[in-house]
Scaffold this active site. Structure first.
Site, PDB file in Angstrom:
ATOM      1  N   GLY A  57      -8.733   3.685 -12.005  1.00 38.44           N
ATOM      2  CA  GLY A  57      -8.045   2.404 -11.907  1.00 38.44           C
ATOM      3  C   GLY A  57      -8.561   1.401 -12.927  1.00 38.44           C
ATOM      4  O   GLY A  57      -9.699   1.482 -13.381  1.00 38.44           O
ATOM      5  N   GLU A  75      -9.433  -2.292   3.310  1.00 39.05           N
ATOM      6  CA  GLU A  75      -8.304  -1.373   3.461  1.00 39.05           C
ATOM      7  C   GLU A  75      -8.703  -0.056   4.119  1.00 39.05           C
ATOM      8  O   GLU A  75      -7.874   0.615   4.739  1.00 39.05           O
ATOM      9  CB  GLU A  75      -7.669  -1.088   2.099  1.00 39.05           C
ATOM     10  CG  GLU A  75      -8.609  -0.388   1.124  1.00 39.05           C
ATOM     11  CD  GLU A  75      -7.990  -0.154  -0.241  1.00 39.05           C
ATOM     12  OE1 GLU A  75      -6.755  -0.284  -0.352  1.00 39.05           O
ATOM     13  OE2 GLU A  75      -8.738   0.165  -1.193  1.00 39.05           O
ATOM     14  N   VAL A 129      -3.943  -7.631  -7.130  1.00 37.83           N
ATOM     15  CA  VAL A 129      -4.328  -8.895  -7.762  1.00 37.83           C
ATOM     16  C   VAL A 129      -5.848  -8.992  -7.887  1.00 37.83           C
ATOM     17  O   VAL A 129      -6.366  -9.669  -8.780  1.00 37.83           O
ATOM     18  CB  VAL A 129      -3.766 -10.098  -6.958  1.00 37.83           C
ATOM     19  CG1 VAL A 129      -4.474 -10.246  -5.614  1.00 37.83           C
ATOM     20  CG2 VAL A 129      -3.888 -11.395  -7.759  1.00 37.83           C
ATOM     21  N   GLN A 130      -6.569  -8.258  -7.038  1.00 37.09           N
ATOM     22  CA  GLN A 130      -8.036  -8.302  -7.076  1.00 37.09           C
ATOM     23  C   GLN A 130      -8.606  -7.672  -8.336  1.00 37.09           C
ATOM     24  O   GLN A 130      -9.740  -7.979  -8.727  1.00 37.09           O
ATOM     25  CB  GLN A 130      -8.616  -7.576  -5.852  1.00 37.09           C
ATOM     26  CG  GLN A 130      -8.298  -8.243  -4.534  1.00 37.09           C
ATOM     27  CD  GLN A 130      -8.507  -7.295  -3.372  1.00 37.09           C
ATOM     28  OE1 GLN A 130      -9.602  -7.207  -2.833  1.00 37.09           O
ATOM     29  NE2 GLN A 130      -7.465  -6.583  -2.962  1.00 37.09           N
ATOM     30  N   ARG A 131      -7.878  -6.762  -8.955  1.00 40.15           N
ATOM     31  CA  ARG A 131      -8.450  -6.115 -10.137  1.00 40.15           C
ATOM     32  C   ARG A 131      -7.694  -6.444 -11.425  1.00 40.15           C
ATOM     33  O   ARG A 131      -7.883  -5.785 -12.448  1.00 40.15           O
ATOM     34  CB  ARG A 131      -8.553  -4.614  -9.935  1.00 40.15           C
ATOM     35  CG  ARG A 131      -7.271  -3.855  -9.833  1.00 40.15           C
ATOM     36  CD  ARG A 131      -7.607  -2.440  -9.413  1.00 40.15           C
ATOM     37  NE  ARG A 131      -6.608  -1.463  -9.771  1.00 40.15           N
ATOM     38  CZ  ARG A 131      -6.574  -0.241  -9.269  1.00 40.15           C
ATOM     39  NH1 ARG A 131      -7.497   0.121  -8.396  1.00 40.15           N
ATOM     40  NH2 ARG A 131      -5.655   0.623  -9.638  1.00 40.15           N
ATOM     41  N   MET A 148      -9.418  -4.804  -0.942  1.00 36.88           N
ATOM     42  CA  MET A 148      -9.693  -3.435  -1.357  1.00 36.88           C
ATOM     43  C   MET A 148     -11.066  -2.976  -0.866  1.00 36.88           C
ATOM     44  O   MET A 148     -11.952  -3.785  -0.613  1.00 36.88           O
ATOM     45  CB  MET A 148      -9.573  -3.296  -2.866  1.00 36.88           C
ATOM     46  CG  MET A 148      -8.132  -3.297  -3.353  1.00 36.88           C
ATOM     47  SD  MET A 148      -7.981  -2.927  -5.112  1.00 36.88           S
ATOM     48  CE  MET A 148      -6.211  -2.654  -5.216  1.00 36.88           C
ATOM     49  N   GLY A 149     -11.212  -1.673  -0.770  1.00 37.70           N
ATOM     50  CA  GLY A 149     -12.444  -1.062  -0.283  1.00 37.70           C
ATOM     51  C   GLY A 149     -12.108   0.169   0.519  1.00 37.70           C
ATOM     52  O   GLY A 149     -11.950   0.102   1.731  1.00 37.70           O
ATOM     53  N   ASP A 184     -15.041  -1.951  -6.371  1.00 35.46           N
ATOM     54  CA  ASP A 184     -15.576  -1.689  -5.032  1.00 35.46           C
ATOM     55  C   ASP A 184     -17.096  -1.758  -4.969  1.00 35.46           C
ATOM     56  O   ASP A 184     -17.674  -1.838  -3.881  1.00 35.46           O
ATOM     57  CB  ASP A 184     -15.131  -0.311  -4.537  1.00 35.46           C
ATOM     58  CG  ASP A 184     -13.653  -0.253  -4.225  1.00 35.46           C
ATOM     59  OD1 ASP A 184     -13.040  -1.328  -4.074  1.00 35.46           O
ATOM     60  OD2 ASP A 184     -13.103   0.862  -4.132  1.00 35.46           O
ATOM     61  N   ARG A 211      -0.669 -13.707  11.305  1.00 34.28           N
ATOM     62  CA  ARG A 211      -0.098 -13.437   9.987  1.00 34.28           C
ATOM     63  C   ARG A 211      -1.060 -12.566   9.180  1.00 34.28           C
ATOM     64  O   ARG A 211      -2.281 -12.701   9.299  1.00 34.28           O
ATOM     65  CB  ARG A 211       0.190 -14.734   9.233  1.00 34.28           C
ATOM     66  CG  ARG A 211       1.193 -15.647   9.940  1.00 34.28           C
ATOM     67  CD  ARG A 211       2.564 -14.976  10.074  1.00 34.28           C
ATOM     68  NE  ARG A 211       3.472 -15.751  10.898  1.00 34.28           N
ATOM     69  CZ  ARG A 211       4.297 -16.686  10.437  1.00 34.28           C
ATOM     70  NH1 ARG A 211       4.294 -16.977   9.140  1.00 34.28           N
ATOM     71  NH2 ARG A 211       5.110 -17.331  11.257  1.00 34.28           N
TER      72      ARG A 211
END
Length: 343
Positions: free
Chosen positions: A10, A223, A274-276, A170-171, A128, A267
């Site tokens: 990625g 995640e 967007v994090q990466r 993420m994770g 990560d 919600r």
């Protein structure tokens, strides 16, 4: 000497800064040339490459996100089957050392190549922060900053509407982004892959906050977070072609269950890629640059089969074999420290 580089897996903020540093160091310090293989291992297998020069274009890479070489995921079986082609490509281009820049999969492939007598120096990359034998990887600070800013913004809207907000970050296997962004943003609970959660405990914590008059509840969910057996059954997404579990939205499923049990407006926000993306932070630019310089130095020193690494304030090198033996996960003690701020 002629150096080959590629970026695998990625994308990640800071990749271009590493490329820039390798090219600049090889040219200015050693008078060596650098070839970049396009789209990761795929470019190496297909002999798609470009000459990289220490020029104005290279200088402009420092603050640019993504990777100018492109990247892709390639199945390990395809790499193993293409060993002869990989060696042929390196030979045809006069490559003396290959520098793969990537995460667990890329570095595992790099270790395998080093065992097949290919001169390799690895550079760790992952938002990560789960690569072992290095204190931190570039890209993580940027992802953490993005996640923290997003959660900061969600506090005000959650408070205005007295809502429960679940934020998925993420994770896959490691909860470093979730743990740190939760602490930094003042989230009221954080769920990580290393510590299975009980949905009833989540509900109890939510109810306790509202019963004492608090206005909202923010929970950060990695995640890869999983429930304890018997707590809640998540939909199964199967496996992808690389043997990785397909995630089916743990935050959304947890949110629906919490809303049903406590009758509160819930919600869910999924931060996703967007994090990466985007511009790397100053910390990631500096770390990526230092990694690139050290990788170039290691290549010219003949220190192959190594990965550059940050230990304390110093950049050093560790055997790739050690770096890929296991993932760097969040210790239970670190989660316990964070849990003191839950509720």
């Amino acid at each position: 000497m002629r150096i080959g580089i590629l970026t695998g897996g990625g994308d990640c903020p800071g990749l271009n800064a590493v490329i820039r540093a390798i090219v600049r160091t090889c040219d200015a310090r050693y008078g060596s040339s650098v070839v970049g293989f396009q789209d990761g291992w795929r470019g190496l297998l297909e002999n798609r490459r470009m000459q990289l020069c220490n020029d104005d274009r290279n200088d402009r890479l420092l603050a640019k996100g993504g990777t100018m070489l492109g990247t892709a995921h390639v199945h390990p079986d395809k790499l193993r089957a293409g060993l002869h082609q990989i060696k042929q490509t390196l030979d045809d281009n006069g490559i003396d050392v290959l520098i793969p820049i990537g995460g667990e999969g890329t570095l595992t492939a790099a270790h395998w190549l080093s065992q097949e007598d290919v001169p390799v120096v690895g550079v760790p990359k992952t938002i990560d922060n789960d690569i072992d034998c290095t204190d931190v990887t570039f890209g993580h600070d940027t992802a953490l900053t993005v996640a923290t800013e997003a959660i900061d913004r969600l506090h005000s809207t959650a408070e205005s509407h007295q809502r429960v907000m679940l934020v998925e970050v993420m994770g896959r296997h490691a909860g470093w982004i979730a743990l740190s962004s939760g602490l930094a943003s003042g989230a009221h609970m954080t769920l990580i892959p290393e510590q299975p959660f009980d949905v009833e405990e989540v509900c109890c914590l939510v109810k306790r906050r509202f019963q004492r008059g608090d206005s909202h509840f923010i929970c950060v969910v990695a995640e890869g977070a999983k429930p304890v057996p018997g707590s809640i059954t998540l939909r199964q997404g199967g496996m992808d072609e690389f043997g990785h579990e397909r995630f089916t939205g743990v935050a959304a499923q947890l949110g629906a269950e919490v809303e049903k049990r406590i009758n509160k407006d819930v919600r869910v926000t999924v931060l996703g890629h967007v994090q990466r993306g985007g511009t790397p932070t100053a910390f990631d630019r500096v770390l990526a640059t230092r990694f690139g310089v050290n990788a170039a130095d290691a290549s010219h020193a003949g220190e192959y089969g190594q990965m550059v690494s940050l230990r304390g304030q110093d950049i050093g090198r560790v055997p790739l074999e050690d770096a890929v033996r296991q993932l760097k996960l969040v210790p239970e003690s670190r989660y316990d420290d964070a849990a003191a701020f839950f509720g």
